[in-house]
Each structure stands twice: as C-alpha cells, then as structure tokens.
Design an enzyme around this catalytic site. Sequence first.
Site, PDB file in Angstrom:
ATOM      1  N   GLN A 189     -12.166   0.929  23.127  1.00  0.00           N
ATOM      2  CA  GLN A 189     -13.418   1.701  23.213  1.00  0.00           C
ATOM      3  C   GLN A 189     -14.420   1.092  24.186  1.00  0.00           C
ATOM      4  O   GLN A 189     -15.360   1.756  24.601  1.00  0.00           O
ATOM      5  CB  GLN A 189     -14.059   1.812  21.825  1.00  0.00           C
TER       6      GLN A 189
ATOM      7  N   ASP B  85     -20.502  25.521  37.150  1.00  0.00           N
ATOM      8  CA  ASP B  85     -21.383  25.214  38.289  1.00  0.00           C
ATOM      9  C   ASP B  85     -22.728  24.630  37.859  1.00  0.00           C
ATOM     10  O   ASP B  85     -23.465  24.132  38.690  1.00  0.00           O
ATOM     11  CB  ASP B  85     -21.687  26.488  39.100  1.00  0.00           C
TER      12      ASP B  85
ATOM     13  N   GLU C 207     -16.684   0.839  11.516  1.00  0.00           N
ATOM     14  CA  GLU C 207     -16.138  -0.467  11.118  1.00  0.00           C
ATOM     15  C   GLU C 207     -16.949  -1.202  10.044  1.00  0.00           C
ATOM     16  O   GLU C 207     -16.390  -1.943   9.252  1.00  0.00           O
ATOM     17  CB  GLU C 207     -15.969  -1.373  12.346  1.00  0.00           C
TER      18      GLU C 207
ATOM     19  N   GLY D 198     -20.524  -1.548  15.180  1.00  0.00           N
ATOM     20  CA  GLY D 198     -21.305  -2.413  14.289  1.00  0.00           C
ATOM     21  C   GLY D 198     -21.734  -1.589  13.085  1.00  0.00           C
ATOM     22  O   GLY D 198     -20.939  -0.848  12.515  1.00  0.00           O
TER      23      GLY D 198
ATOM     24  N   HIS E  54     -10.761  -2.560  20.760  1.00  0.00           N
ATOM     25  CA  HIS E  54     -11.482  -2.781  22.015  1.00  0.00           C
ATOM     26  C   HIS E  54     -11.176  -1.794  23.128  1.00  0.00           C
ATOM     27  O   HIS E  54     -11.805  -1.867  24.183  1.00  0.00           O
ATOM     28  CB  HIS E  54     -11.260  -4.209  22.505  1.00  0.00           C
TER      29      HIS E  54
END
EC number: 2.7.1.11
Length: 746
Positions: free
Chosen positions: A635, A137, A601, A547, A633
């Site tokens: 993501q 809640d 990456e 990136g 992609h």
Amino acid sequence: MNAAVRAVVRMGIYVGAKVYFIYEGYQGMVDGGSNIAEADWESVSSILQVGGTIIGSARCQAFRTREGRLKAACNLLQRGITNLCVIGGDGSLTGANIFRKEWSGLLEELARNGQIDKEAVQKYAYLNVVGMVGSIDNDFCGTDMTIGTDSALHRIIEVVDAIMTTAQSHQRTFVLEVMGRHCGYLALVSALACGADWVFLPESPPEEGWEEQMCVKLSENRARKKRLNIIIVAEGAIDTQNKPITSEKIKELVVTQLGYDTRVTILGHVQRGGTPSAFDRILASRMGVEAVIALLEATPDTPACVVSLNGNHAVRLPLMECVQMTQDVQKAMDERRFQDAVRLRGRSFAGNLNTYKRLAIKLPDDQIPKTNCNVAVINVGAPAAGMNAAVRSAVRVGIADGHRMLAIYDGFDGFAKGQIKEIGWTDVGGWTGQGGSILGTKRVLPGKYLEEIATQMRTHSINALLIIGGFEAYLGLLELSAAREKHEEFCVPMVMVPATVSNNVPGSDFSIGADTALNTITDTCDRIKQSASGTKRRVFIIETMGGYCGYLANMGGLAAGADAAYIFEEPFDIRDLQSNVEHLTEKMKTTIQRGLVLRNESCSENYTTDFIYQLYSEEGKGVFDCRKNVLGHMQQGGAPSPFDRNFGTKISARAMEWITVKLKEARGRGKKFTTDDSVCVLGISKRNVIFQPVAELKKQTDFEHRIPKEQWWLKLRPLMKILAKYKASYDVSDSGQLEHVQPWSV
C-alpha cells in the site's frame, strides 16, 4: 458510470422507491417495451469494477424531435415514472431539460390523442430531473471533476510511464495525442503529471512564433542531458487563428527543424475504457446517492439540477446554468477570447495551467532576480507515492522565485548529520512518476537532535523549511516550533505538506499518497472478489494499513463494494460482528455468493484479523468458508496515481509561494519569525486550500491515536452501509440548497 447506476438503484430501493433501468439511452426511452425494466438489488451487483455502462448508451436522433419525446413521455407514464436521473455529458443533460420543460404540454397532447386519461395528466403533472455528469473530458462547467475523468487520466499516465522508459533508452521525442475535442483538461493534467516538455490545448493556444520557441525548449532540454522529450496534444488543439495543430504537424516540425527521432502515439478510445479508478467509484457513488436525495426533495418549482463536486463537497447546481456556461466557453474560443475561456473553465483549470507554466519553462539564470535566501526541503515519516512530485514542484517554484534550494536527505536523522546538498532545476527532472521517496525518509523526530539541527540550520544559513510527510512531520514541526525560544535558528517560516497513505494529518482532508494506496487496495479487492465469485460461498477478510485512522478501510470498502469495514473511529462489539455474520449468511441465499470485509490494522486490540477470521469461519460453517489477506506494505509502494502527482505538484507549489511571500516581508529587516502563523500545515478543507498554524491544530488532534478529532469521511460511512444493504441513517443536512455557478475571476 456503473458505480453511479449502482448507487442510484440501491439508494432508490433503500428509500422505498421503484427503480427502472432505461437501456440504450434516450433511444430506449423512445422505443419503450423491454428497454424500460425494473431493477432490483442484485441487478447492480459486481458492476463497480466494470468500465462503460451495463445499461448501454446511445446517441439518439429521435429524442431531438418532439414526436420522439412524445413517445418517450408515453412510455414513462405507462410505468408511472416521473423522476429521471440522467448520467451523461452536456448534450444528454440539455435534452433532459427540454423534456422536462415540455412535459405538461406532452401530457396534454397524449390526453388529446386518447393515449392517457385526464386523471393521469393530474397525477403525473411534473417531471423531476437530476443530472450527473459522465464525461472523460471534464468539460462541464460548475463541477471540479466529472465521472470518468480520473480513470481516463489513469489510462493516459499508464501509457506515458511505459513510453518514457522506451524513449529514455532510444533518446526519442514522443508526441502523444489525448482526447478532448473542445476541452484541454486531460492534456493539461497529464502534462502536469508527467512533466511534459510542451502541451497544446484548445483553450490556451500557443503565442505567435511558438514553433521556434518549442524547438529551442526541446534542444535546451537535450543539452541539459535530458534523453527524451514528451509533447502532449489535445485532439482539439488550435493556434491563435483557430487553425488546428495536429500531432503530425508537430512531428514534422521537430524532425525538419531538429532532426530528432520522433514518434506519434494517438491514445484514442483506450482512454474511455478499462477499470474505473477508486476516485471515480467513490465520486460516482456519492453523486448517485445525492441524486436520489435531490429527486426526493424536488418540488414542481425546483429547476432541473446537476449534482457535482466542489472541492471535496457535494453540491447541487442548476442544470441550465452549467450548460450555459459550458457553451460560453466554446463561444469564447470561437471568438478567440482565450483568457475568458480559461476563466470560465473554473478555478482548478486555471490553477493547473499556471502551475504547469511555472514548472515546465525555466527562465535563464540572469533573468531571475536572486533573493539570497536558502530554502530547504525534507521528507519525513513513511514513504508515500507522490512525495517526489511534491519535491520537484517545490524545487522548481523555489528556483523560479530566486531562492537557492537545498535538499535534506534521510529525514531529521540526515538533517542532524548534515546530509544537505544544493538541488537544481534539472536534478528533479522525471521525478513525478517515481514512487517512494528519492530524498529518503525516516520516522525519526527532531526532539533528540535539536542542537545538531540548529547548528546545521546556521551552517547552511537556512531561511525557510518545507517539510513533506505524515504524522511524524506534524509532530516534528510542533517540536521545532516549541524549540524556537531556545534556538533562534528555528525562527524561520516552516510549512508542512501532508504526505502519508494513512491520511491522518490534522488540517487537511487529503494527503499525498492516500489515493495511490486506495487504488492498490481497490485493485486487490477486485481480484479477490473475482476469485471468490468463482469458488462461490466465500468471504474474504482483508486487513488494510492506516494506523488508527480508518480512511483506507472505509473508502476502500466504498470503492470495492465491501459488506463491512471495521474501523477504530466507530467502536464495534461482538453483537456487531454477529449481525455482520447473519447478514452474510442471508446474502449467500441470493445470487451474490461472496463476501468482502475490510479491517483497519488497529481498529481493535482484541478483535484482531485472526479473531474475526476464526469467528466468521466458525459461525459460517456449512454456509460459507473464509479466507484472510493482509495487504501490508504494497500500500505504500507503486507509481503514484494521477491524483497524487497533481495534488503533490499543486499543493507543494502553493507552499513555496507562501514561503516566498513570508521571506519577502522580512527582507532587509532581518526579521525573526516568532509568531504562530509562521509555522503552518497546508491542507485542503472542504473547498479551500488553507494554511493553519500548528498551534491551532493541536486542539484538533488526538495525539494518542495519531488522528484528527474530527474527520470528514466519517459522514460517508452510512453510504457504504446503505449500499451493502444495511439500515443506516444518512445525514443530509449538508445538501439540499441549490447553489449558483460562479465563474472564476482570474
């Protein structure tokens, strides 16, 4: 709750303590025996993705009596337990506090009864209590988010999204009842996140004559070609006379007054279940570790405390102050002092309520004083979930403030080509739940098109610009700001709202879209872990986006329970890779025969995902085998999470308010905006929403790698390592001070 249990157990073992599970709540403490059992590292493995709690929970009448608490004290003493970590709502926490206050009296009584000796009374003289609030809640004062709230919102929003498609087809009205007997948080936030037509809350009952107002609002929306109406009701909704407003009553009203085809859906216990969201797992892991540190630092004089979150900052608050304030809210509601109730609920509740009211109800045009200003909205960079919610919010707040709103399509590229159209209140209806970017977005920077863009600004006489996007938006803003001397068209207020999955924009701890991406990563990791635990002795290497920014890899690792996460911000070499392989080899000897490794990456030019995969495969020969997975992609896509919808909605509304204030200052004076403070990034920093001039943020930016020079989440890095059984030093300098609960003044 399980993420919190896991963090407490592992952090406790890490600092050399003995950790015990107490099964079935206070009932287990009263009954003792096998209900209190020592926990080890492996007993909390694979529970992060499980809803509910593995140690069980129960309401307990016995603990409400002194006899019950006497038995409980005796059971704890038999095992030498004097530190208690309680995860529960205000009832459980109040109980723990009473127990702590009575502790010395209980010991004396046990000694008198001959159940313990005098030495034990002295040895175990104090009980330390630390609480974490687990409640869907979000009804506990002093904490921004309780454990479980975000996951409950995920369940509600999944249902609303599904219902919207059917209601759209049949032109129906849906009345949705969500949980919250005494607190309207879930109802309010889900109404904000799905753009509901009307919402009923216990803290803010509708004014007299609401029945007619609501029907007028619904029929106006239908007249504007809106094919569906959604009304959200908290189960504890009341009117100003404290009489309940039920979902059935609302349905009858709509059917008799308007004759609309109306359906009621009561969500019930669906909201408590399911897989915890990434936000909840990270919140609970942070709180669990913080709770152990608080217990280690506790002295006989420190009051029982609650570890909680304020903004993005872990804080400790006195337990009883929080409980007292939570009870004050109920008292204010009972006495019909509703404004006080909203104020006591805290800053974020009142902010949500205000934003909802501004976005849901449009005044008739003749009642909005016109400013004769044109404000343009543009999306820049890669798509991020929640961008559309931000555009909707900006457009509606702008119109409510009397501006004419313009939409720029396809980023700076479209801006230069003149793809600019006026956008109205109803044009952005239903946008909150849409992923990607409806306006279209591109990575193109304005530098090459400054002449054309200046011409378009002049042609459409644009008086202010709101940019929603990622690092390209930030660079674009810098370029426009630098071009002010040459082109006076750019001497207007410009503000940027960060929206990128990478979360790499300087000036903000969070950006729109990062939470959705984190949930995608976490869900995928859960599935992969499941497949690995079936095949046994398997290690997965997963590559995430971002990136050079390691936010997704690091936080994804924390939420999914990874063994390692390789990121650019923390350089690593072959020795680190070797120690990770050895660590996994050791792990395969235990009962947890699977491994999960995340890699950002761009974390290293040479240690690529393939390289790490081949290295692990070679080194693990005969012990474990390896698989790799590049998430790519997916993501960037998907429906935005409740957090991103709300964050986008609120922060974008805040940006429009800033623009309105700036334009007001200049009205009638034909003022040119040339100062640095008229080109800002709006972001969240620790506890506050702040506007920072891009000129100042330049110093904080690593432009080569497109990341801020300092990033708050790197402090959480040791947390992931500790929970994965590595030695790491955790900086506790931030925590420690007990703060006081501040009621927020409206």
